[in-house]
Enzyme design. Structure first.
Site, PDB file in Angstrom:
ATOM      1  N   ASP A  31       0.848  -1.189   0.000  1.00 21.50           N
ATOM      2  CA  ASP A  31       0.000   0.000   0.000  1.00 21.50           C
ATOM      3  C   ASP A  31       0.885   1.241   0.000  1.00 21.50           C
ATOM      4  OD1 ASP A  31      -3.236   0.486   0.972  1.00 21.50           O
ATOM      5  OD2 ASP A  31      -1.835   2.184   1.050  1.00 21.50           O
ATOM      6  N   ASN A  88     -12.734  -3.360   2.713  1.00 19.76           N
ATOM      7  CA  ASN A  88     -13.667  -2.233   2.763  1.00 19.76           C
ATOM      8  C   ASN A  88     -14.600  -2.358   1.555  1.00 19.76           C
ATOM      9  OD1 ASN A  88     -12.412  -1.131   5.044  1.00 19.76           O
ATOM     10  ND2 ASN A  88     -10.890  -0.084   3.782  1.00 19.76           N
ATOM     11  N   GLN A  95     -14.606   2.186   1.272  1.00 12.37           N
ATOM     12  CA  GLN A  95     -13.862   1.821   0.056  1.00 12.37           C
ATOM     13  C   GLN A  95     -13.600   3.055  -0.788  1.00 12.37           C
ATOM     14  OE1 GLN A  95     -15.789  -1.212  -2.310  1.00 12.37           O
ATOM     15  NE2 GLN A  95     -14.004  -1.463  -3.660  1.00 12.37           N
ATOM     16  N   VAL A  97     -11.089   2.734  -3.621  1.00 15.44           N
ATOM     17  CA  VAL A  97     -10.691   2.242  -4.951  1.00 15.44           C
ATOM     18  C   VAL A  97     -11.630   1.085  -5.301  1.00 15.44           C
ATOM     19  CG1 VAL A  97      -8.874   1.228  -6.362  1.00 15.44           C
ATOM     20  CG2 VAL A  97      -8.275   2.909  -4.593  1.00 15.44           C
ATOM     21  N   HIS A 101     -10.221  -5.485  -3.231  1.00 16.77           N
ATOM     22  CA  HIS A 101      -8.894  -5.713  -2.660  1.00 16.77           C
ATOM     23  C   HIS A 101      -9.007  -6.129  -1.205  1.00 16.77           C
ATOM     24  CE1 HIS A 101      -9.944  -1.437  -2.396  1.00 16.77           C
ATOM     25  NE2 HIS A 101      -9.301  -1.387  -1.255  1.00 16.77           N
ATOM     26  N   HIS A 103      -6.906  -5.985   2.288  1.00 18.53           N
ATOM     27  CA  HIS A 103      -5.762  -5.388   2.987  1.00 18.53           C
ATOM     28  C   HIS A 103      -5.167  -6.438   3.931  1.00 18.53           C
ATOM     29  CE1 HIS A 103      -6.778  -0.972   2.305  1.00 18.53           C
ATOM     30  NE2 HIS A 103      -7.960  -1.508   2.057  1.00 18.53           N
TER      31      HIS A 103
END
Ligand code: AMP
Length: 115
Positions: A31, A88, A95, A97, A101, A103
């Site tokens: 990240d 998220n 969220q 993006v 995904h 994390h």
């Protein structure tokens, strides 16, 4: 379209990222604004915008992403002390993006509940 997100550009190598793992199904990279000493994102190459858009046909892909994340945690030396996996989802989930995904956060003690 999910392909047009910044993560789509990372998959296509149109912008740089610190990629730590790649296979046919997924990509993992650090990240850019880490929230813990280890903060890696695992994303599918398939452009699923968010978890709420995943379908039953994505079962194997989602399991593969989780097991990839598990292996990365071991390789990065955070598995023994523990870590957190966050997805998220949507506006209230925080969220930002809209390319699904996971994390992977570790390397320090994390608080609960999240904000
Ligand atoms: P989320 O808020 O769950 O959608 O998380 C998006 C994450 O993507 C945030 O933690 C950002 O710091 C991270 N991010 C955004 N742009 C990049 C980038 N170019 N490279 C790596 N991580 C990024």
């Amino acid at each position: 379209m999910s392909e047009d997100t910044i993560f789509g550009k990372i998959i296509r190598r149109e912008i740089p990222a610190d990629i730590v793992y790649e296979d046919d199904l997924c990509l993992a990279f650090r990240d850019v604004a880490p929230q813990a000493p280890t903060h890696v994102l695992v994303i599918p190459k398939k452009p699923i915008p968010k978890l709420a858009d995943a379908e039953s046909g994505d079962k194997e892909l989602l399991g593969h992403m989780l097991l990839t994340l598990k292996s990365l945690a071991e390789e990065m030396g955070i598995a023994e002390d523990g870590y957190r996996v966050v997805i998220n989802t949507g506006k209230n989930g925080g969220q930002t993006v809209f390319h699904l995904h996971m994390h992977l956060l570790g390397g320090r003690s994390l608080q609960w509940p999240p904000g």
